[in-house]
Design a protein around this motif. Sequence first.
Motif, short mmCIF file in Angstrom:
data_model
loop_
_atom_site.label_atom_id
_atom_site.label_comp_id
_atom_site.label_asym_id
_atom_site.label_seq_id
_atom_site.Cartn_x
_atom_site.Cartn_y
_atom_site.Cartn_z
N THR A 42 0.81 -1.22 0.00
CA THR A 42 0.00 0.00 0.00
C THR A 42 0.85 1.27 0.00
O THR A 42 0.32 2.34 -0.24
N ALA A 43 2.13 1.18 0.29
CA ALA A 43 2.94 2.39 0.43
C ALA A 43 4.29 2.21 -0.27
O ALA A 43 5.28 1.88 0.37
N PRO A 44 4.36 2.43 -1.57
CA PRO A 44 5.57 2.13 -2.33
C PRO A 44 6.66 3.18 -2.24
O PRO A 44 7.74 2.98 -2.80
N ASP A 45 6.41 4.31 -1.61
CA ASP A 45 7.44 5.35 -1.53
C ASP A 45 8.41 5.02 -0.41
O ASP A 45 8.07 5.10 0.78
N VAL A 46 9.61 4.64 -0.78
CA VAL A 46 10.62 4.20 0.19
C VAL A 46 11.43 5.38 0.67
O VAL A 46 11.90 6.21 -0.13
N HIS A 47 11.61 5.49 1.99
CA HIS A 47 12.45 6.54 2.56
C HIS A 47 13.54 5.91 3.40
O HIS A 47 13.61 4.67 3.53
N LEU A 48 14.41 6.73 3.97
CA LEU A 48 15.56 6.19 4.70
C LEU A 48 15.15 5.40 5.94
O LEU A 48 15.93 4.59 6.43
N GLY A 49 13.94 5.63 6.43
CA GLY A 49 13.47 4.81 7.54
C GLY A 49 13.38 3.34 7.15
O GLY A 49 13.66 2.45 7.97
N HIS A 50 13.02 3.08 5.89
CA HIS A 50 12.94 1.70 5.41
C HIS A 50 14.32 1.07 5.27
O HIS A 50 14.45 -0.15 5.35
N THR A 51 15.35 1.88 5.06
CA THR A 51 16.68 1.31 4.83
C THR A 51 17.28 0.73 6.10
O THR A 51 18.30 0.04 6.02
N MET B 221 9.85 8.45 11.11
CA MET B 221 9.98 8.97 9.75
C MET B 221 8.81 8.49 8.90
O MET B 221 8.50 7.31 8.83
N SER B 222 8.15 9.44 8.25
CA SER B 222 6.95 9.11 7.50
C SER B 222 6.69 10.19 6.46
O SER B 222 6.85 11.38 6.73
N LYS B 223 6.28 9.76 5.27
CA LYS B 223 5.95 10.72 4.23
C LYS B 223 4.75 11.57 4.62
O LYS B 223 4.69 12.77 4.35
N SER B 224 3.78 10.94 5.32
CA SER B 224 2.58 11.67 5.71
C SER B 224 2.88 12.78 6.70
O SER B 224 2.16 13.77 6.79
N LYS B 225 3.98 12.63 7.44
CA LYS B 225 4.37 13.66 8.42
C LYS B 225 5.38 14.65 7.84
O LYS B 225 5.83 15.57 8.52
N ASN B 226 5.76 14.42 6.58
CA ASN B 226 6.69 15.29 5.87
C ASN B 226 8.00 15.48 6.64
O ASN B 226 8.58 16.57 6.66
N ASN B 227 8.46 14.41 7.28
CA ASN B 227 9.71 14.48 8.05
C ASN B 227 10.69 13.42 7.54
O ASN B 227 11.49 12.88 8.29
N TYR B 228 10.61 13.15 6.24
CA TYR B 228 11.35 12.02 5.68
C TYR B 228 12.43 12.46 4.69
O TYR B 228 12.42 13.59 4.19
N ILE B 229 13.36 11.54 4.44
CA ILE B 229 14.33 11.67 3.36
C ILE B 229 14.04 10.53 2.40
O ILE B 229 14.20 9.36 2.75
N GLY B 230 13.57 10.85 1.20
CA GLY B 230 13.15 9.82 0.26
C GLY B 230 14.32 9.21 -0.49
O GLY B 230 15.28 9.89 -0.84
N VAL B 231 14.23 7.91 -0.74
CA VAL B 231 15.24 7.22 -1.53
C VAL B 231 15.31 7.80 -2.93
O VAL B 231 16.38 7.84 -3.54
#
Length: 413
Positions: A56-65, A240-250
Amino acid sequence: MIEQLNDRQKRELEKQWEVLSYGVSSIIPEEEFKEKIAKSIKNAQPLKVKLGLDPTAPDVHLGHTVVLNKLKQFQKFGHTVQLILGDFTGKIGDPTGKSIARTALTDDEVKHNAKTYFEQFGKVIDMEKVELHYNSKWLSRVGFSEVLKLASTVTVARMLERNDFHNRYKENKPIHLHEFFYPVMQGYDSYALESDIELGGTDQEFNVLFGRQVQEHYGKEKQVVLLMPLIEGLDGVEKMSKSKNNYIGVDDRPQDIFGKTMSIPDVLITKYFELVSPLSIQEVQDVRRSLDEGTLHPRDAKMKLAASFVEMLHGKEVALQSREQFINVFQKKAMPDEITEVMWEGEGELLVVELVKELGLLPSKSEARRMIKNGGIRIDQEKVMDTNQKLLVTDGAVVQVGKRKFVRLRSSS
Protein backbone atom coordinates in the motif's frame (compact mmCIF):
# COMPACT_ATOMS: atom_id res chain seq x y z
CA MET A 1 25.47 -27.34 16.83
CA ILE A 2 27.93 -24.64 17.98
CA GLU A 3 30.13 -27.18 19.76
CA GLN A 4 30.42 -29.16 16.50
CA LEU A 5 32.13 -26.27 14.69
CA ASN A 6 35.88 -26.23 14.12
CA ASP A 7 37.98 -23.18 15.03
CA ARG A 8 37.62 -21.57 11.60
CA GLN A 9 33.87 -22.05 11.63
CA LYS A 10 33.62 -20.64 15.15
CA ARG A 11 35.47 -17.52 14.03
CA GLU A 12 33.02 -17.19 11.13
CA LEU A 13 30.13 -17.60 13.57
CA GLU A 14 31.43 -14.79 15.77
CA LYS A 15 31.99 -12.57 12.73
CA GLN A 16 28.45 -13.08 11.45
CA TRP A 17 26.97 -12.70 14.92
CA GLU A 18 28.75 -9.39 15.50
CA VAL A 19 27.50 -7.87 12.23
CA LEU A 20 24.02 -9.39 12.03
CA SER A 21 23.08 -8.62 15.65
CA TYR A 22 24.46 -5.07 15.46
CA GLY A 23 21.82 -2.36 15.73
CA VAL A 24 19.00 -4.88 16.27
CA SER A 25 16.40 -3.92 18.87
CA SER A 26 15.64 -7.52 19.90
CA ILE A 27 16.27 -11.07 18.70
CA ILE A 28 13.56 -13.60 19.51
CA PRO A 29 15.00 -15.94 20.69
CA GLU A 30 18.66 -14.96 20.72
CA GLU A 31 20.18 -18.40 21.36
CA GLU A 32 18.23 -19.91 18.45
CA PHE A 33 19.67 -17.25 16.15
CA LYS A 34 23.22 -18.31 17.03
CA GLU A 35 22.27 -21.92 16.47
CA LYS A 36 20.81 -21.15 13.06
CA ILE A 37 23.96 -19.31 11.99
CA ALA A 38 26.09 -22.19 13.26
CA LYS A 39 23.96 -24.74 11.40
CA SER A 40 24.22 -22.64 8.23
CA ILE A 41 28.02 -22.54 8.50
CA LYS A 42 28.34 -26.24 9.38
CA ASN A 43 26.16 -27.40 6.48
CA ALA A 44 27.22 -24.66 4.03
CA GLN A 45 23.53 -23.89 3.63
CA PRO A 46 22.41 -20.23 3.45
CA LEU A 47 19.70 -19.00 5.79
CA LYS A 48 16.37 -17.94 4.29
CA VAL A 49 15.74 -14.38 5.46
CA LYS A 50 12.20 -13.09 5.00
CA LEU A 51 10.86 -9.56 4.69
CA GLY A 52 7.19 -9.00 3.97
CA LEU A 53 6.21 -5.88 2.05
CA ASP A 54 2.97 -3.98 2.45
CA PRO A 55 2.01 -3.03 -1.13
CA THR A 56 0.00 0.00 0.00
CA ALA A 57 2.94 2.39 0.43
CA PRO A 58 5.57 2.13 -2.33
CA ASP A 59 7.44 5.35 -1.53
CA VAL A 60 10.62 4.20 0.19
CA HIS A 61 12.45 6.54 2.56
CA LEU A 62 15.56 6.19 4.70
CA GLY A 63 13.47 4.81 7.54
CA HIS A 64 12.94 1.70 5.41
CA THR A 65 16.68 1.31 4.83
CA VAL A 66 17.14 0.32 8.48
CA VAL A 67 15.77 -3.09 7.51
CA LEU A 68 17.27 -3.00 4.00
CA ASN A 69 20.77 -2.45 5.36
CA LYS A 70 20.33 -5.49 7.59
CA LEU A 71 19.23 -7.53 4.57
CA LYS A 72 22.32 -6.30 2.73
CA GLN A 73 24.48 -7.64 5.56
CA PHE A 74 22.79 -11.02 5.31
CA GLN A 75 23.46 -10.98 1.55
CA LYS A 76 27.17 -10.28 2.11
CA PHE A 77 27.39 -13.46 4.18
CA GLY A 78 25.78 -15.43 1.37
CA HIS A 79 22.31 -15.83 2.88
CA THR A 80 19.14 -15.78 0.77
CA VAL A 81 16.74 -12.84 1.01
CA GLN A 82 13.06 -13.65 0.53
CA LEU A 83 11.02 -10.56 -0.37
CA ILE A 84 7.30 -11.25 -0.11
CA LEU A 85 4.90 -8.86 -1.79
CA GLY A 86 1.60 -9.16 0.03
CA ASP A 87 -0.67 -9.02 -3.00
CA PHE A 88 -3.13 -11.31 -1.18
CA THR A 89 -2.77 -9.84 2.31
CA GLY A 90 -2.86 -6.38 0.72
CA LYS A 91 -6.51 -6.98 0.00
CA ILE A 92 -6.98 -6.75 3.76
CA GLY A 93 -4.22 -4.29 4.61
CA ASP A 94 -2.00 -4.41 7.67
CA PRO A 95 -4.08 -3.10 10.61
CA THR A 96 -0.96 -2.25 12.65
CA GLY A 97 -1.32 1.22 14.12
CA LYS A 98 -4.57 1.92 12.27
CA SER A 99 -7.72 3.29 13.89
CA ILE A 100 -9.93 2.12 11.00
CA ALA A 101 -9.90 -0.79 8.58
CA ARG A 102 -7.63 -0.41 5.54
CA THR A 103 -9.03 -0.02 2.04
CA ALA A 104 -8.48 -3.09 -0.13
CA LEU A 105 -6.14 -2.69 -3.12
CA THR A 106 -6.86 -3.67 -6.70
CA ASP A 107 -4.52 -6.02 -8.58
CA ASP A 108 -3.31 -3.14 -10.77
CA GLU A 109 -2.46 -1.03 -7.72
CA VAL A 110 -0.49 -3.91 -6.20
CA LYS A 111 1.50 -4.45 -9.42
CA HIS A 112 2.30 -0.75 -9.77
CA ASN A 113 3.40 -0.47 -6.14
CA ALA A 114 5.50 -3.63 -6.41
CA LYS A 115 7.43 -2.27 -9.40
CA THR A 116 8.12 0.96 -7.51
CA TYR A 117 9.28 -0.97 -4.44
CA PHE A 118 11.72 -3.12 -6.35
CA GLU A 119 13.25 -0.19 -8.24
CA GLN A 120 13.89 1.67 -4.99
CA PHE A 121 15.06 -1.37 -3.00
CA GLY A 122 17.59 -2.03 -5.73
CA LYS A 123 19.48 1.09 -4.66
CA VAL A 124 20.37 -0.63 -1.37
CA ILE A 125 20.29 -4.42 -1.82
CA ASP A 126 21.26 -6.68 -4.72
CA MET A 127 17.89 -7.46 -6.29
CA GLU A 128 19.46 -9.99 -8.66
CA LYS A 129 20.16 -12.23 -5.66
CA VAL A 130 16.72 -11.79 -4.11
CA GLU A 131 13.88 -14.30 -4.20
CA LEU A 132 10.69 -12.43 -5.10
CA HIS A 133 7.41 -13.98 -4.01
CA TYR A 134 3.75 -12.99 -4.19
CA ASN A 135 1.79 -14.56 -1.35
CA SER A 136 -1.33 -15.04 -3.48
CA LYS A 137 0.54 -18.03 -4.96
CA TRP A 138 -0.15 -20.08 -1.82
CA LEU A 139 -2.76 -18.14 0.15
CA SER A 140 -5.28 -18.22 -2.71
CA ARG A 141 -5.14 -22.03 -2.59
CA VAL A 142 -5.69 -22.48 1.14
CA GLY A 143 -9.06 -24.12 1.72
CA PHE A 144 -11.56 -22.85 4.27
CA SER A 145 -11.07 -25.90 6.50
CA GLU A 146 -7.36 -25.09 6.68
CA VAL A 147 -8.17 -21.46 7.49
CA LEU A 148 -10.31 -22.63 10.40
CA LYS A 149 -7.46 -24.79 11.71
CA LEU A 150 -5.11 -21.80 11.57
CA ALA A 151 -7.68 -19.56 13.24
CA SER A 152 -7.90 -22.07 16.10
CA THR A 153 -4.26 -21.37 17.00
CA VAL A 154 -5.05 -17.89 18.34
CA THR A 155 -7.70 -16.52 20.68
CA VAL A 156 -9.76 -13.35 20.31
CA ALA A 157 -8.38 -12.21 23.68
CA ARG A 158 -4.84 -12.50 22.28
CA MET A 159 -5.82 -10.42 19.26
CA LEU A 160 -7.35 -7.75 21.47
CA GLU A 161 -4.04 -7.38 23.30
CA ARG A 162 -2.75 -5.51 20.25
CA ASN A 163 -2.78 -1.78 20.90
CA ASP A 164 -4.60 -0.93 17.66
CA PHE A 165 -7.39 -3.46 18.21
CA HIS A 166 -7.51 -2.76 21.94
CA ASN A 167 -7.92 0.97 21.41
CA ARG A 168 -10.59 0.55 18.76
CA TYR A 169 -12.48 -1.88 20.99
CA LYS A 170 -12.35 0.56 23.93
CA GLU A 171 -13.48 3.46 21.73
CA ASN A 172 -16.32 1.35 20.30
CA LYS A 173 -14.87 1.59 16.79
CA PRO A 174 -15.56 -1.30 14.43
CA ILE A 175 -13.07 -4.17 14.14
CA HIS A 176 -13.85 -6.33 11.13
CA LEU A 177 -13.34 -10.06 11.46
CA HIS A 178 -11.15 -10.27 8.34
CA GLU A 179 -8.57 -7.95 9.98
CA PHE A 180 -7.79 -10.68 12.51
CA PHE A 181 -6.57 -12.87 9.66
CA TYR A 182 -3.77 -10.54 8.56
CA PRO A 183 -1.12 -11.75 11.05
CA VAL A 184 -2.28 -15.35 10.57
CA MET A 185 -1.72 -15.09 6.81
CA GLN A 186 1.62 -13.37 7.33
CA GLY A 187 2.60 -16.28 9.55
CA TYR A 188 1.50 -18.73 6.85
CA ASP A 189 3.96 -17.03 4.48
CA SER A 190 6.81 -18.12 6.76
CA TYR A 191 5.54 -21.71 6.71
CA ALA A 192 5.09 -21.73 2.92
CA LEU A 193 8.67 -20.52 2.31
CA GLU A 194 10.27 -22.34 5.26
CA SER A 195 11.85 -19.07 6.40
CA ASP A 196 14.65 -19.21 8.95
CA ILE A 197 14.67 -15.53 9.85
CA GLU A 198 12.06 -12.78 9.61
CA LEU A 199 12.86 -9.08 9.83
CA GLY A 200 10.49 -6.33 10.86
CA GLY A 201 10.23 -3.07 12.76
CA THR A 202 9.50 -3.06 16.47
CA ASP A 203 5.91 -2.10 15.65
CA GLN A 204 5.58 -5.40 13.74
CA GLU A 205 6.37 -7.71 16.67
CA PHE A 206 2.84 -9.11 16.95
CA ASN A 207 2.69 -9.94 13.23
CA VAL A 208 6.16 -11.44 12.74
CA LEU A 209 5.92 -13.69 15.80
CA PHE A 210 2.95 -15.39 14.15
CA GLY A 211 5.40 -17.02 11.76
CA ARG A 212 6.86 -19.03 14.63
CA GLN A 213 3.37 -19.97 15.78
CA VAL A 214 2.19 -21.17 12.37
CA GLN A 215 5.42 -23.05 11.65
CA GLU A 216 5.08 -24.84 15.00
CA HIS A 217 1.46 -25.65 14.19
CA TYR A 218 2.67 -27.52 11.09
CA GLY A 219 5.56 -29.20 12.92
CA LYS A 220 8.26 -27.17 11.19
CA GLU A 221 11.42 -25.59 12.57
CA LYS A 222 10.51 -22.15 13.90
CA GLN A 223 11.97 -18.98 12.46
CA VAL A 224 13.89 -16.43 14.51
CA VAL A 225 12.60 -12.86 14.58
CA LEU A 226 14.88 -9.81 14.31
CA LEU A 227 13.13 -6.58 15.28
CA MET A 228 14.75 -3.41 14.00
CA PRO A 229 14.36 -0.01 15.70
CA LEU A 230 12.10 2.62 14.17
CA ILE A 231 13.97 5.79 13.30
CA GLU A 232 12.73 9.30 13.99
CA GLY A 233 12.32 11.69 11.09
CA LEU A 234 13.80 15.13 10.53
CA ASP A 235 11.70 16.60 13.36
CA GLY A 236 13.49 14.31 15.81
CA VAL A 237 10.18 13.27 17.40
CA GLU A 238 7.83 11.32 15.13
CA LYS A 239 8.70 8.14 13.23
CA MET A 240 9.98 8.97 9.75
CA SER A 241 6.95 9.11 7.50
CA LYS A 242 5.95 10.72 4.23
CA SER A 243 2.58 11.67 5.71
CA LYS A 244 4.37 13.66 8.42
CA ASN A 245 6.69 15.29 5.87
CA ASN A 246 9.71 14.48 8.05
CA TYR A 247 11.35 12.02 5.68
CA ILE A 248 14.33 11.67 3.36
CA GLY A 249 13.15 9.82 0.26
CA VAL A 250 15.24 7.22 -1.53
CA ASP A 251 14.15 8.85 -4.79
CA ASP A 252 14.86 12.41 -3.60
CA ARG A 253 17.37 14.44 -5.61
CA PRO A 254 20.94 13.98 -4.30
CA GLN A 255 21.18 17.64 -3.21
CA ASP A 256 17.90 17.29 -1.30
CA ILE A 257 19.11 14.14 0.45
CA PHE A 258 22.26 16.00 1.45
CA GLY A 259 20.44 19.13 2.59
CA LYS A 260 17.76 17.28 4.54
CA THR A 261 20.39 15.20 6.33
CA MET A 262 22.16 18.37 7.42
CA SER A 263 18.92 19.46 9.11
CA ILE A 264 18.53 16.46 11.45
CA PRO A 265 18.81 17.17 15.20
CA ASP A 266 22.28 16.56 16.61
CA VAL A 267 20.94 13.97 19.07
CA LEU A 268 20.06 11.68 16.12
CA ILE A 269 23.47 11.74 14.43
CA THR A 270 24.85 8.53 15.92
CA LYS A 271 21.52 6.70 15.54
CA TYR A 272 21.40 7.57 11.84
CA PHE A 273 25.01 6.46 11.44
CA GLU A 274 24.32 3.17 13.19
CA LEU A 275 21.03 2.24 11.52
CA VAL A 276 20.92 3.95 8.14
CA SER A 277 24.42 4.68 6.86
CA PRO A 278 26.36 2.02 4.91
CA LEU A 279 29.50 2.62 7.00
CA SER A 280 31.17 -0.27 8.81
CA ILE A 281 30.71 -0.91 12.54
CA GLN A 282 34.24 0.31 13.19
CA GLU A 283 33.69 3.54 11.21
CA VAL A 284 30.48 4.25 13.13
CA GLN A 285 32.20 3.60 16.45
CA ASP A 286 34.99 6.00 15.44
CA VAL A 287 32.43 8.72 14.68
CA ARG A 288 30.64 8.12 17.99
CA ARG A 289 33.90 8.30 19.93
CA SER A 290 35.02 11.48 18.14
CA LEU A 291 31.67 13.16 18.88
CA ASP A 292 31.84 12.13 22.53
CA GLU A 293 35.41 13.43 22.83
CA GLY A 294 34.53 16.69 21.08
CA THR A 295 37.12 16.19 18.34
CA LEU A 296 34.41 16.00 15.67
CA HIS A 297 31.92 18.86 15.27
CA PRO A 298 28.29 17.75 14.80
CA ARG A 299 28.15 19.76 11.55
CA ASP A 300 31.12 17.84 10.13
CA ALA A 301 29.63 14.55 11.32
CA LYS A 302 26.41 15.36 9.47
CA MET A 303 28.42 16.23 6.34
CA LYS A 304 29.98 12.76 6.51
CA LEU A 305 26.57 11.20 7.15
CA ALA A 306 24.91 13.05 4.27
CA ALA A 307 27.70 12.06 1.89
CA SER A 308 27.33 8.41 2.92
CA PHE A 309 23.59 8.48 2.11
CA VAL A 310 24.09 10.05 -1.31
CA GLU A 311 26.94 7.66 -2.10
CA MET A 312 24.79 4.68 -1.08
CA LEU A 313 21.98 5.76 -3.41
CA HIS A 314 23.76 7.59 -6.24
CA GLY A 315 27.47 6.79 -6.13
CA LYS A 316 30.65 8.43 -4.84
CA GLU A 317 31.01 11.06 -7.57
CA VAL A 318 27.50 12.40 -7.03
CA ALA A 319 28.12 12.44 -3.28
CA LEU A 320 31.20 14.62 -3.76
CA GLN A 321 29.24 16.97 -6.04
CA SER A 322 26.38 17.23 -3.53
CA ARG A 323 28.82 18.04 -0.75
CA GLU A 324 30.49 20.76 -2.83
CA GLN A 325 27.14 22.24 -3.82
CA PHE A 326 25.96 22.29 -0.21
CA ILE A 327 29.11 24.14 0.87
CA ASN A 328 28.68 26.67 -1.96
CA VAL A 329 24.98 27.27 -1.36
CA PHE A 330 24.72 27.17 2.42
CA GLN A 331 28.16 28.15 3.63
CA LYS A 332 29.37 30.44 0.85
CA LYS A 333 25.83 31.69 0.09
CA ALA A 334 26.17 30.91 -3.62
CA MET A 335 23.28 29.59 -5.72
CA PRO A 336 23.09 25.94 -6.82
CA ASP A 337 24.23 24.97 -10.31
CA GLU A 338 20.87 23.43 -11.20
CA ILE A 339 17.71 25.43 -10.51
CA THR A 340 14.19 24.47 -11.53
CA GLU A 341 12.83 26.85 -14.15
CA VAL A 342 9.18 27.94 -14.31
CA MET A 343 7.54 29.86 -17.16
CA TRP A 344 5.64 32.83 -15.71
CA GLU A 345 2.69 34.05 -17.79
CA GLY A 346 1.47 36.80 -15.45
CA GLU A 347 1.84 40.52 -16.17
CA GLY A 348 2.46 43.51 -13.94
CA GLU A 349 3.52 43.60 -10.31
CA LEU A 350 2.30 41.19 -7.66
CA LEU A 351 2.95 40.62 -3.99
CA VAL A 352 5.91 38.36 -3.19
CA VAL A 353 3.67 36.34 -0.86
CA GLU A 354 1.30 35.69 -3.78
CA LEU A 355 4.17 34.74 -6.09
CA VAL A 356 5.59 32.25 -3.58
CA LYS A 357 2.19 30.65 -3.09
CA GLU A 358 1.51 30.47 -6.85
CA LEU A 359 4.88 28.80 -7.41
CA GLY A 360 3.97 26.17 -4.80
CA LEU A 361 7.01 27.01 -2.69
CA LEU A 362 4.79 27.53 0.35
CA PRO A 363 1.22 26.37 0.98
CA SER A 364 -0.32 29.75 1.83
CA LYS A 365 0.22 33.51 1.85
CA SER A 366 0.15 33.52 5.65
CA GLU A 367 2.99 31.00 5.69
CA ALA A 368 4.88 33.20 3.19
CA ARG A 369 4.43 36.23 5.44
CA ARG A 370 5.77 34.27 8.38
CA MET A 371 8.76 33.18 6.31
CA ILE A 372 9.49 36.79 5.27
CA LYS A 373 9.42 37.90 8.92
CA ASN A 374 11.95 35.17 9.67
CA GLY A 375 14.19 36.32 6.81
CA GLY A 376 13.61 33.16 4.79
CA ILE A 377 12.65 34.54 1.36
CA ARG A 378 15.10 36.04 -1.14
CA ILE A 379 14.77 37.42 -4.66
CA ASP A 380 18.04 37.28 -6.61
CA GLN A 381 19.81 36.66 -3.27
CA GLU A 382 18.36 39.85 -1.77
CA LYS A 383 16.37 39.22 1.39
CA VAL A 384 12.72 40.30 1.25
CA MET A 385 12.10 42.50 4.29
CA ASP A 386 8.48 43.66 3.81
CA THR A 387 5.46 41.32 3.78
CA ASN A 388 3.77 43.78 1.40
CA GLN A 389 6.69 43.94 -1.00
CA LYS A 390 5.72 43.70 -4.68
CA LEU A 391 7.75 42.31 -7.55
CA LEU A 392 7.70 42.85 -11.31
CA VAL A 393 8.72 39.45 -12.66
CA THR A 394 11.71 39.60 -14.98
CA ASP A 395 13.22 36.83 -17.04
CA GLY A 396 15.84 34.95 -15.02
CA ALA A 397 14.80 36.16 -11.56
CA VAL A 398 15.57 33.58 -8.87
CA VAL A 399 13.16 33.08 -5.97
CA GLN A 400 14.56 31.34 -2.89
CA VAL A 401 12.49 30.06 0.02
CA GLY A 402 14.35 28.69 3.01
CA LYS A 403 17.67 26.97 2.41
CA ARG A 404 16.73 24.41 -0.23
CA LYS A 405 13.93 25.77 -2.46
CA PHE A 406 15.04 27.66 -5.58
CA VAL A 407 13.03 28.61 -8.68
CA ARG A 408 14.24 30.54 -11.72
CA LEU A 409 11.44 32.47 -13.41
CA ARG A 410 11.22 32.64 -17.17
CA SER A 411 9.10 35.27 -18.85
CA SER A 412 8.24 35.66 -22.51
CA SER A 413 7.63 39.39 -22.08
